[in-house]
Scaffold this active site. Structure first.
Site, mmCIF file in Angstrom:
data_model
loop_
_atom_site.group_PDB
_atom_site.id
_atom_site.type_symbol
_atom_site.label_atom_id
_atom_site.label_comp_id
_atom_site.label_asym_id
_atom_site.label_seq_id
_atom_site.Cartn_x
_atom_site.Cartn_y
_atom_site.Cartn_z
ATOM 1 N N VAL A 129 0.804 -1.215 0.000
ATOM 2 C CA VAL A 129 0.000 0.000 0.000
ATOM 3 C C VAL A 129 0.842 1.273 0.000
ATOM 4 C CG1 VAL A 129 -0.223 0.302 2.520
ATOM 5 C CG2 VAL A 129 -2.112 0.967 1.021
ATOM 6 N N TYR A 130 2.110 1.197 0.375
ATOM 7 C CA TYR A 130 2.950 2.397 0.387
ATOM 8 C C TYR A 130 3.126 2.910 -1.045
ATOM 9 C CZ TYR A 130 4.296 0.881 5.129
ATOM 10 O OH TYR A 130 4.296 0.477 6.450
ATOM 11 N N SER A 131 2.607 4.095 -1.291
ATOM 12 C CA SER A 131 2.607 4.684 -2.638
ATOM 13 C C SER A 131 1.989 3.747 -3.658
ATOM 14 C CB SER A 131 4.023 5.093 -3.067
ATOM 15 O OG SER A 131 4.512 6.152 -2.281
ATOM 16 N N LEU A 132 1.067 2.897 -3.183
ATOM 17 C CA LEU A 132 0.344 1.953 -4.036
ATOM 18 C C LEU A 132 1.282 1.161 -4.938
ATOM 19 C CD1 LEU A 132 -2.816 4.084 -4.922
ATOM 20 C CD2 LEU A 132 -2.571 2.323 -3.175
ATOM 21 N N LYS A 180 4.100 -6.222 3.082
ATOM 22 C CA LYS A 180 2.857 -6.485 3.811
ATOM 23 C C LYS A 180 1.677 -6.586 2.844
ATOM 24 C CE LYS A 180 4.632 -3.399 7.403
ATOM 25 N NZ LYS A 180 5.445 -2.516 6.512
#
Length: 337
Positions: A58-61, A86
């Protein structure tokens, strides 16, 4: 750099993990460092002996995973690097783009492998508890990935201790791969995890790799009560205000600043040294926005605090409400919070 086993596993990690949420695309968050800015951080981390790199889909998709994978290939030895990511958070519209169903876990793992450019993920972590997915389905899907060789070790993140224990029990009853790590919200300012989660992890051989070890920058001592922000991230990080709004938080920060001042160290260093001295803590996941901060964090590994210094920093702490669980506390029928 010092190294330690991740819980009861045989995998060895540096006692500082490079948190990669800061690296990705500014379209996701305005304070994010993009690829050309991020590469010096990875280079310096490897030079200082860091071999543990933590990101999430999910970090910066997904862009953070792409940058992390490229940096590991360029600067680190793949045989030594421990790449962690993750799964769970929503990656787009539609009912199957988030959660811990078998469908989302398997699809997300395949996509993360491609973005990272690796054949296996060293540590695959569930990004919080998912009340909407059967525990048996989640754990069976994770075990499948381990058996296929796509994932080597499994980790969990912030949840109730009973939820972690339930998942450990289900894994053991079925002979499935077991969690070896817990990435929870734990630092000098927020110590609610000491009630149940930390003792559980110590008893069960689960290595703790805390997120927000410096309380979103509060424990650097650079932001004072009257200031709203000390950096671009502070000014644009809504979560910081939600996590740290207790008056005693500042009293803990003041104590850390005093102890650091007497020692001639930085407040962030004594805060990390305190965390590293806690039972079950293996490697705080530290995010950086300046390269020199990596040197400071790595120096904390060798600091030894006295019992009196620890007690002084711990004394101002007051109980907090549960913070950092995106799904919120479990609501029991007929009982209000």
């Amino acid at each position: 750099m010092q190294y330690a086993r991740l819980g009861d596993s045989g995998m060895i990690v540096s006692r500082i993990a490079l948190g990669c949420m800061s690296f990705g695309s500014r379209e996701w968050r305005p304070w994010i460092l993009e690829e050309d800015e991020a590469m010096p951080f990875f280079r310096r981390a490897v030079e200082l002996g860091i071999n543990f790199f933590d990101t999430a889909d999910v970090y910066s998709l997904g862009v953070s995973e792409e940058i992390t994978g490229k940096a590991v290939r360029e600067f680190a030895s793949r045989d030594e690097a421990v790449v962690a990511t993750k799964v769970k958070m929503r990656m787009g519209p539609g009912p199957n783009r988030g959660g811990l169903s078998r469908k989302h876990i398997v699809q997300s793992c395949e996509t993360s492998l491609k973005r990272l450019g690796v054949e296996r993920i060293d540590l695959y972590q569930i990004h919080r508890w998912d009340a909407g997915a059967p525990v048996e389905e989640t754990l069976a899907a994770l075990d499948q990935l381990v058996r296929q060789g796509k994932v080597l070790y499994l980790g969990a993140s912030s949840m109730y201790a009973w939820q972690l224990m339930k998942m450990l029990s289900v894994s053991e009853r079925n002979g499935w791969a077991r969690f070896v790590s817990m990435q929870n919200h734990y630092n000098l300012v927020y110590r609610e995890e000491e009630r149940e989660m930390m003792p559980l992890c110590a008893a069960e051989g689960i290595g703790v790799i805390p997120w927000s070890p410096l309380a979103r920058g509060l424990l650097t001592g650079k932001r004072r009560r009257a200031e709203q922000a000390a950096s671009l991230r502070d000014a644009n990080d809504d979560l910081a205000g939600e996590l740290y709004d207790h008056e005693s938080d500042w009293e803990v920060v003041d104590a850390a600043v005093r102890v650091a001042g007497r020692r001639g160290d930085e407040p962030a260093q004594v805060a990390l040294a305190w965390l590293l001295s806690r039972a079950a803590v293996v490697a705080p996941v530290v995010g950086f926005t300046k390269v020199e901060q990596i040197d400071s964090a790595c120096a904390a590994v060798d600091l030894a605090l006295t019992d009196e210094e620890c007690a002084e920093m711990e004394a101002p702490y007051r109980p907090h409400a549960v913070r950092g669980w995106l799904d919120g506390p479990v609501q029991l029928p007929g009982i209000s919070s």
